[in-house]
Design a protein around this motif. Structure first.
Motif, PDB file in Angstrom:
ATOM      1  N   ILE A  65      50.032  34.667  50.387  1.00 27.42           N
ATOM      2  CA  ILE A  65      50.488  35.993  50.836  1.00 27.42           C
ATOM      3  C   ILE A  65      51.905  36.269  50.335  1.00 27.42           C
ATOM      4  O   ILE A  65      52.218  37.381  49.897  1.00 27.42           O
ATOM      5  CB  ILE A  65      50.434  36.091  52.369  1.00 27.42           C
ATOM      6  N   ARG A  66      52.761  35.250  50.352  1.00 24.49           N
ATOM      7  CA  ARG A  66      54.148  35.434  49.903  1.00 24.49           C
ATOM      8  C   ARG A  66      54.193  35.758  48.413  1.00 24.49           C
ATOM      9  O   ARG A  66      54.977  36.601  47.971  1.00 24.49           O
ATOM     10  CB  ARG A  66      54.962  34.175  50.200  1.00 24.49           C
ATOM     11  N   ASN A  67      53.358  35.092  47.632  1.00 19.31           N
ATOM     12  CA  ASN A  67      53.294  35.381  46.203  1.00 19.31           C
ATOM     13  C   ASN A  67      52.804  36.803  45.957  1.00 19.31           C
ATOM     14  O   ASN A  67      53.344  37.533  45.120  1.00 19.31           O
ATOM     15  CB  ASN A  67      52.375  34.366  45.516  1.00 19.31           C
ATOM     16  N   PHE A  68      51.785  37.217  46.723  1.00 17.50           N
ATOM     17  CA  PHE A  68      51.287  38.591  46.620  1.00 17.50           C
ATOM     18  C   PHE A  68      52.383  39.595  46.974  1.00 17.50           C
ATOM     19  O   PHE A  68      52.564  40.601  46.286  1.00 17.50           O
ATOM     20  CB  PHE A  68      50.082  38.771  47.547  1.00 17.50           C
ATOM     21  N   ASN A  69      53.117  39.334  48.070  1.00 17.36           N
ATOM     22  CA  ASN A  69      54.190  40.239  48.481  1.00 17.36           C
ATOM     23  C   ASN A  69      55.248  40.374  47.395  1.00 17.36           C
ATOM     24  O   ASN A  69      55.768  41.473  47.136  1.00 17.36           O
ATOM     25  CB  ASN A  69      54.843  39.738  49.769  1.00 17.36           C
ATOM     26  N   ALA A  70      55.604  39.262  46.759  1.00 14.39           N
ATOM     27  CA  ALA A  70      56.617  39.301  45.702  1.00 14.39           C
ATOM     28  C   ALA A  70      56.143  40.139  44.518  1.00 14.39           C
ATOM     29  O   ALA A  70      56.900  40.935  43.955  1.00 14.39           O
ATOM     30  CB  ALA A  70      56.955  37.881  45.244  1.00 14.39           C
ATOM     31  N   LEU A  71      54.870  39.998  44.154  1.00 14.62           N
ATOM     32  CA  LEU A  71      54.318  40.760  43.035  1.00 14.62           C
ATOM     33  C   LEU A  71      54.231  42.248  43.380  1.00 14.62           C
ATOM     34  O   LEU A  71      54.536  43.113  42.548  1.00 14.62           O
ATOM     35  CB  LEU A  71      52.937  40.217  42.677  1.00 14.62           C
ATOM     36  N   TYR A  72      53.812  42.562  44.607  1.00 15.56           N
ATOM     37  CA  TYR A  72      53.723  43.967  45.025  1.00 15.56           C
ATOM     38  C   TYR A  72      55.108  44.622  45.042  1.00 15.56           C
ATOM     39  O   TYR A  72      55.296  45.731  44.529  1.00 15.56           O
ATOM     40  CB  TYR A  72      53.089  44.071  46.409  1.00 15.56           C
ATOM     41  N   SER A 103      47.011  45.701  41.608  1.00 12.28           N
ATOM     42  CA  SER A 103      47.666  44.999  40.498  1.00 12.28           C
ATOM     43  C   SER A 103      48.271  43.686  40.963  1.00 12.28           C
ATOM     44  O   SER A 103      48.159  42.659  40.278  1.00 12.28           O
ATOM     45  CB  SER A 103      48.752  45.903  39.894  1.00 12.28           C
ATOM     46  N   ALA A 104      48.906  43.699  42.146  1.00 14.21           N
ATOM     47  CA  ALA A 104      49.534  42.481  42.661  1.00 14.21           C
ATOM     48  C   ALA A 104      48.496  41.407  42.945  1.00 14.21           C
ATOM     49  O   ALA A 104      48.692  40.234  42.596  1.00 14.21           O
ATOM     50  CB  ALA A 104      50.337  42.802  43.920  1.00 14.21           C
ATOM     51  N   TRP A 105      47.370  41.795  43.566  1.00 13.00           N
ATOM     52  CA  TRP A 105      46.351  40.790  43.872  1.00 13.00           C
ATOM     53  C   TRP A 105      45.724  40.234  42.590  1.00 13.00           C
ATOM     54  O   TRP A 105      45.426  39.042  42.490  1.00 13.00           O
ATOM     55  CB  TRP A 105      45.275  41.368  44.780  1.00 13.00           C
ATOM     56  N   ASP A 106      45.554  41.098  41.579  1.00  9.69           N
ATOM     57  CA  ASP A 106      45.010  40.631  40.299  1.00  9.69           C
ATOM     58  C   ASP A 106      45.943  39.617  39.638  1.00  9.69           C
ATOM     59  O   ASP A 106      45.493  38.774  38.856  1.00  9.69           O
ATOM     60  CB  ASP A 106      44.776  41.809  39.351  1.00  9.69           C
ATOM     61  N   GLU A 107      47.242  39.712  39.922  1.00  6.63           N
ATOM     62  CA  GLU A 107      48.220  38.811  39.306  1.00  6.63           C
ATOM     63  C   GLU A 107      48.369  37.490  40.061  1.00  6.63           C
ATOM     64  O   GLU A 107      48.992  36.556  39.546  1.00  6.63           O
ATOM     65  CB  GLU A 107      49.593  39.488  39.220  1.00  6.63           C
ATOM     66  N   VAL A 108      47.855  37.411  41.284  1.00  2.43           N
ATOM     67  CA  VAL A 108      47.891  36.126  42.001  1.00  2.43           C
ATOM     68  C   VAL A 108      46.961  35.173  41.266  1.00  2.43           C
ATOM     69  O   VAL A 108      45.756  35.397  41.202  1.00  2.43           O
ATOM     70  CB  VAL A 108      47.451  36.296  43.467  1.00  2.43           C
ATOM     71  N   SER A 109      47.506  34.116  40.714  1.00  4.57           N
ATOM     72  CA  SER A 109      46.742  33.256  39.812  1.00  4.57           C
ATOM     73  C   SER A 109      45.888  32.242  40.569  1.00  4.57           C
ATOM     74  O   SER A 109      46.148  31.917  41.730  1.00  4.57           O
ATOM     75  CB  SER A 109      47.692  32.525  38.867  1.00  4.57           C
ATOM     76  N   ALA A 110      44.882  31.740  39.865  1.00  7.83           N
ATOM     77  CA  ALA A 110      44.057  30.663  40.415  1.00  7.83           C
ATOM     78  C   ALA A 110      44.906  29.425  40.672  1.00  7.83           C
ATOM     79  O   ALA A 110      44.668  28.676  41.628  1.00  7.83           O
ATOM     80  CB  ALA A 110      42.917  30.345  39.453  1.00  7.83           C
ATOM     81  N   LYS A 111      45.919  29.226  39.833  1.00  9.88           N
ATOM     82  CA  LYS A 111      46.810  28.081  40.012  1.00  9.88           C
ATOM     83  C   LYS A 111      47.556  28.177  41.338  1.00  9.88           C
ATOM     84  O   LYS A 111      47.687  27.177  42.064  1.00  9.88           O
ATOM     85  CB  LYS A 111      47.811  28.014  38.866  1.00  9.88           C
ATOM     86  N   CYS A 112      48.040  29.377  41.678  1.00  6.86           N
ATOM     87  CA  CYS A 112      48.744  29.572  42.953  1.00  6.86           C
ATOM     88  C   CYS A 112      47.819  29.263  44.125  1.00  6.86           C
ATOM     89  O   CYS A 112      48.199  28.552  45.057  1.00  6.86           O
ATOM     90  CB  CYS A 112      49.262  31.009  43.035  1.00  6.86           C
ATOM     91  N   ILE A 113      46.596  29.800  44.089  1.00  3.07           N
ATOM     92  CA  ILE A 113      45.640  29.567  45.175  1.00  3.07           C
ATOM     93  C   ILE A 113      45.289  28.081  45.269  1.00  3.07           C
ATOM     94  O   ILE A 113      45.241  27.501  46.359  1.00  3.07           O
ATOM     95  CB  ILE A 113      44.384  30.430  44.957  1.00  3.07           C
ATOM     96  N   GLN A 162      64.614  37.671  51.269  1.00  3.21           N
ATOM     97  CA  GLN A 162      64.621  38.481  52.490  1.00  3.21           C
ATOM     98  C   GLN A 162      63.709  39.700  52.344  1.00  3.21           C
ATOM     99  O   GLN A 162      63.004  40.067  53.288  1.00  3.21           O
ATOM    100  CB  GLN A 162      66.051  38.932  52.797  1.00  3.21           C
ATOM    101  N   TYR A 163      63.714  40.301  51.171  1.00  8.30           N
ATOM    102  CA  TYR A 163      62.889  41.490  50.929  1.00  8.30           C
ATOM    103  C   TYR A 163      61.406  41.149  51.006  1.00  8.30           C
ATOM    104  O   TYR A 163      60.604  41.900  51.570  1.00  8.30           O
ATOM    105  CB  TYR A 163      63.242  42.064  49.556  1.00  8.30           C
ATOM    106  N   VAL A 164      61.023  39.996  50.459  1.00  4.30           N
ATOM    107  CA  VAL A 164      59.618  39.591  50.481  1.00  4.30           C
ATOM    108  C   VAL A 164      59.169  39.226  51.886  1.00  4.30           C
ATOM    109  O   VAL A 164      58.056  39.534  52.305  1.00  4.30           O
ATOM    110  CB  VAL A 164      59.394  38.398  49.522  1.00  4.30           C
ATOM    111  N   ASP A 165      60.044  38.561  52.652  1.00  7.70           N
ATOM    112  CA  ASP A 165      59.655  38.028  53.961  1.00  7.70           C
ATOM    113  C   ASP A 165      59.874  38.999  55.110  1.00  7.70           C
ATOM    114  O   ASP A 165      59.557  38.672  56.253  1.00  7.70           O
ATOM    115  CB  ASP A 165      60.455  36.747  54.254  1.00  7.70           C
ATOM    116  N   GLU A 166      60.409  40.217  54.842  1.00 10.37           N
ATOM    117  CA  GLU A 166      60.747  41.114  55.942  1.00 10.37           C
ATOM    118  C   GLU A 166      59.518  41.559  56.725  1.00 10.37           C
ATOM    119  O   GLU A 166      59.597  41.864  57.913  1.00 10.37           O
ATOM    120  CB  GLU A 166      61.498  42.340  55.419  1.00 10.37           C
TER     121      GLU A 166
END
Length: 215
Positions: A65-72, A103-113, A162-166
């Motif tokens: 979720i954090r990786n997705f938030n950063a990409l979004y 777009s953000a979810w498409d960029e979450v890689s299989a490696k991250c998961i 902070q921006y990602v985790d707010e």
């Protein structure tokens, strides 16, 4: 997400599993919106995680979720920078936000998961040292774009972290009462309204609406 929305989704999911002849386990955390006591299930078993264990044993909360938030939010900041450079209002439409989400979810890689599943010991880890994580890369890219945002002297700018985790402290499962809904949708009273001298808003024509949907 509210408990009513979740219950509706859970009924649909259970029905789809029943039609496919499958019996599954759906592991949930203890979010208030996951209350499903009134839902009768036939093909889905729904155990809950123990309190305060979500971040340790649930892959989505271990970094996905954090990786997705950063990409979004990277897409969001890039959009605001483009608006500022073109002298346009920094506005976000619902349609554009949905595009950023996809777009953000498409960029979450299989490696991250895969790494997040290893982190919570759902799949075995290897002795090899992991390369720089996708989360670190996404935060670095977001940090770079945030530094380009126009700001005035004295503006307090959050860090990329902070921006990602707010959003983690925002209550997204609160159900509005009837009074709260009425207060949000009712027109302002005469004492609250300053619109008497404003021109009436003319709705767009069908042709104008269709033109904007193609953008």
């Amino acid at each position: 997400m509210t408990s009513e929305l979740f219950s509706d989704w859970l009924r649909h999911f259970d029905r789809s599993m029943r039609l496919k002849g499958r019996t599954v386990i759906l592991l949930l955390d203890n979010a208030a919106s996951h209350n499903h006591k009134e839902v009768r299930l036939t093909n889905v078993t729904v155990p809950s995680l123990r309190p305060n264990t979500t971040a340790h044993i649930q892959p989505m909360d271990a970094g996905i979720i954090r990786n997705f938030n950063a990409l979004y939010k990277k897409s969001l900041v890039k959009h605001f920078i483009t608006c500022a450079e073109n002298g346009q209002p920094q506005m976000l439409t619902l349609r554009l936000a949905i595009r950023f989400v996809k777009s953000a979810w498409d960029e979450v890689s299989a490696k991250c998961i895969n790494n997040c599943y290893k982190h919570v010991d759902i799949i075995p880890t290897t002795a090899q040292t992991e390369d720089e994580s996708d989360d670190d890369i996404s935060l670095a890219e977001l940090r770079n774009f945030m530094q380009q945002l126009p700001r005035s002297d004295g503006d307090e700018v959050p860090t990329a972290e902070q921006y990602v985790d707010e959003d983690t402290v925002v209550d997204t499962g609160h159900e509005l009462t009837d009074e709260e809904i009425i207060n949000r949708v009712q027109p302002p009273t005469d004492d609250q309204s300053d619109d008497e001298d404003q021109p009436a808003v003319v709705p767009p024509t069908v042709a104008e609406a269709l033109q904007h949907t193609d953008r």
